[in-house]
Scaffold this motif. Structure first.
Motif, PDB file in Angstrom:
ATOM      1  N   LEU A 151      -8.355  -1.345  -7.989  1.00 54.43           N
ATOM      2  CA  LEU A 151      -7.118  -0.692  -7.559  1.00 54.43           C
ATOM      3  C   LEU A 151      -6.588  -1.457  -6.346  1.00 54.43           C
ATOM      4  CD1 LEU A 151      -8.203   3.078  -7.491  1.00 54.43           C
ATOM      5  CD2 LEU A 151      -7.295   1.791  -9.420  1.00 54.43           C
ATOM      6  N   THR A 152      -5.268  -1.512  -6.203  1.00 53.83           N
ATOM      7  CA  THR A 152      -4.663  -2.135  -5.024  1.00 53.83           C
ATOM      8  C   THR A 152      -4.145  -1.047  -4.080  1.00 53.83           C
ATOM      9  OG1 THR A 152      -4.048  -4.184  -6.130  1.00 53.83           O
ATOM     10  CG2 THR A 152      -2.738  -3.559  -4.205  1.00 53.83           C
ATOM     11  N   ILE A 153      -4.490  -1.179  -2.805  1.00 52.82           N
ATOM     12  CA  ILE A 153      -4.017  -0.236  -1.789  1.00 52.82           C
ATOM     13  C   ILE A 153      -3.125  -1.000  -0.812  1.00 52.82           C
ATOM     14  CG2 ILE A 153      -4.647   1.314   0.090  1.00 52.82           C
ATOM     15  CD1 ILE A 153      -7.335   1.767  -1.271  1.00 52.82           C
ATOM     16  N   PHE A 154      -1.840  -0.625  -0.767  1.00 54.98           N
ATOM     17  CA  PHE A 154      -0.948  -1.157   0.253  1.00 54.98           C
ATOM     18  C   PHE A 154      -1.041  -0.229   1.463  1.00 54.98           C
ATOM     19  CE2 PHE A 154       1.031  -2.608  -3.759  1.00 54.98           C
ATOM     20  CZ  PHE A 154       1.018  -3.976  -3.519  1.00 54.98           C
ATOM     21  N   GLY A 166      -3.137   1.910  -8.256  1.00 57.59           N
ATOM     22  CA  GLY A 166      -3.415   1.902  -6.821  1.00 57.59           C
ATOM     23  C   GLY A 166      -2.379   2.749  -6.134  1.00 57.59           C
ATOM     24  N   GLY A 167      -2.029   2.410  -4.916  1.00 55.82           N
ATOM     25  CA  GLY A 167      -1.027   3.210  -4.219  1.00 55.82           C
ATOM     26  C   GLY A 167      -0.876   2.792  -2.773  1.00 55.82           C
ATOM     27  N   VAL A 168      -0.456   3.746  -1.959  1.00 55.54           N
ATOM     28  CA  VAL A 168      -0.055   3.472  -0.580  1.00 55.54           C
ATOM     29  C   VAL A 168      -0.739   4.430   0.376  1.00 55.54           C
ATOM     30  CG1 VAL A 168       1.916   3.564   1.017  1.00 55.54           C
ATOM     31  CG2 VAL A 168       2.191   2.563  -1.255  1.00 55.54           C
ATOM     32  N   ILE A 169      -1.146   3.914   1.516  1.00 56.43           N
ATOM     33  CA  ILE A 169      -1.655   4.753   2.602  1.00 56.43           C
ATOM     34  C   ILE A 169      -0.978   4.318   3.897  1.00 56.43           C
ATOM     35  CG2 ILE A 169      -3.669   5.410   3.969  1.00 56.43           C
ATOM     36  CD1 ILE A 169      -5.356   5.043   1.444  1.00 56.43           C
ATOM     37  N   SER A 170      -0.395   5.300   4.602  1.00 54.56           N
ATOM     38  CA  SER A 170       0.231   5.050   5.902  1.00 54.56           C
ATOM     39  C   SER A 170      -0.521   5.799   6.993  1.00 54.56           C
ATOM     40  CB  SER A 170       1.684   5.547   5.907  1.00 54.56           C
ATOM     41  OG  SER A 170       2.483   4.817   5.019  1.00 54.56           O
TER      42      SER A 170
END
Ligand SMILES: [Ca+2]
Ligand SMILES: [Ca+2]
Ligand SMILES: [Zn+2]
Length: 308
Positions: free
Chosen positions: A97-100, A157-161
């Motif tokens: 998975l890709t995490i931006f 995957g998705g995004v974490i801020s």
């Protein structure tokens, strides 16, 4: 002598589980224009949190491989600005998975947020569509991972801020739990990656909520009954405990508090479709060569397996 044999058998099972398939969380910092991750310690902590999931989740995920007339487009809100962004022709490797991730000034008392990304596709091959959307989970179709019948979550995957203005504690050694002040970045990273993996968000989560409680079988077995949720139905209720500790996947974390994932947190990931591996046995394989020195270590291995 009989006890030694029991220990060996249990230990061998433990070794076998430590070689189970593992997923890879590919961390991408290219949308971090606010330089939240310019400090290597912060990257190390985030990657340690990702590493926890890498050792515990064992799903076999099909690759997404855009080519020719089959194109997968990843759509997500940038972690550094919140602006919607699309990467056309997106690829991700098998079991990955890709995490931006990045930082920005989040509103109020929010420390971070995370979730799976969206997508669009153009395709001529239905197998490209099915494989990209399901990643081989469930029966390999979209209906297994999305919608009213979904039971096995999948994502690219998705995004974490993370909030750039919070009073963080950045632990240079997350392997030790010490007293500190500030909000524990490691604990919050674990929490947000959980959301990216679908906790509180996936349709396979929503499909198991009855009367404000989560009814997934592993969670019910761990907790002793349906697990009450918060008002948003996207976390355990405030203060929910497992094994005598507050869960990581409740809605808040206090100043100076470290929250590892509890058995209940991991049970929820299992219920929404992840293959949760047993905790790795904390003994290197080479130690097995050292004859009688094994005896004490066996007891440790047996205890961990029995309680897993
Ligand atoms: Ca520490
Ligand atoms: Ca799965
Ligand atoms: Zn949350």
């Amino acid at each position: 002598m009989e006890k030694i044999k029991l220990g060996l058998a249990a230990g061998l099972i433990g070794l076998a589980s430590s070689t189970a398939n593992a997923i890879t969380l590919n961390i991408d910092y290219s949308f971090d224009s606010n330089n939240f991750f310019s400090n290597q310690v912060r990257r190390d902590i985030f990657e340690a949190a990702a590493g926890f999931y890498e050792t515990r989740l064992g799903d076999n995920l099909l690759a997404i491989d855009s080519a020719g007339s089959n194109q997968f487009n990843a759509i997500f809100d940038r972690p550094d600005t919140g602006a919607e962004h699309t990467i056309n022709g997106f690829d991700v490797a098998a079991d990955t998975l890709t995490i931006f991730t990045g930082g920005r000034n989040l509103s109020g008392s929010t420390l971070g947020f995370g979730g799976p990304g969206g997508y669009s596709l153009s395709f001529t091959s239905t197998s490209f569509f099915d494989n990209s959307v399901s990643r081989g989970q469930g029966d390999g179709t979209r209906a297994s991972v999305e919608g009213a019948g979904a039971f096995d979550f999948a994502t690219w995957g998705g995004v974490i801020s993370f909030d750039t203005g919070s009073n963080w504690y950045f632990d240079s050694d997350v392997g030790t739990d010490e007293s500190f002040s500030g909000f524990d970045f490691y604990s919050v990273a674990l929490h947000e990656i959980g959301h990216l993996l679908g906790f509180g968000i996936a349709d396979s989560w929503n499909n198991q909520i009855v009367a404000g409680a989560f009814t997934g079988g592993e969670s019910v077995a761990s907790f002793g009954g349906p697990v009450a949720l918060n008002g948003g139905l996207d976390h355990w209720a405030e203060g929910t405990a497992s094994g005598g500790r507050e869960t990581n996947f409740d809605p808040t974390i206090g100043n100076g508090v470290r929250k590892h994932l509890t058995d209940l947190d991991l049970a929820a990931l299992s219920d929404i479709g992840w293959q949760v591996n047993a905790a790795p046995v904390p003994v290197p394989g080479a130690v097995w060569l050292f004859g009688s020195a094994l005896l004490g270590l066996m007891g440790i291995s047996r205890g961990r397996l029995a309680s897993a």
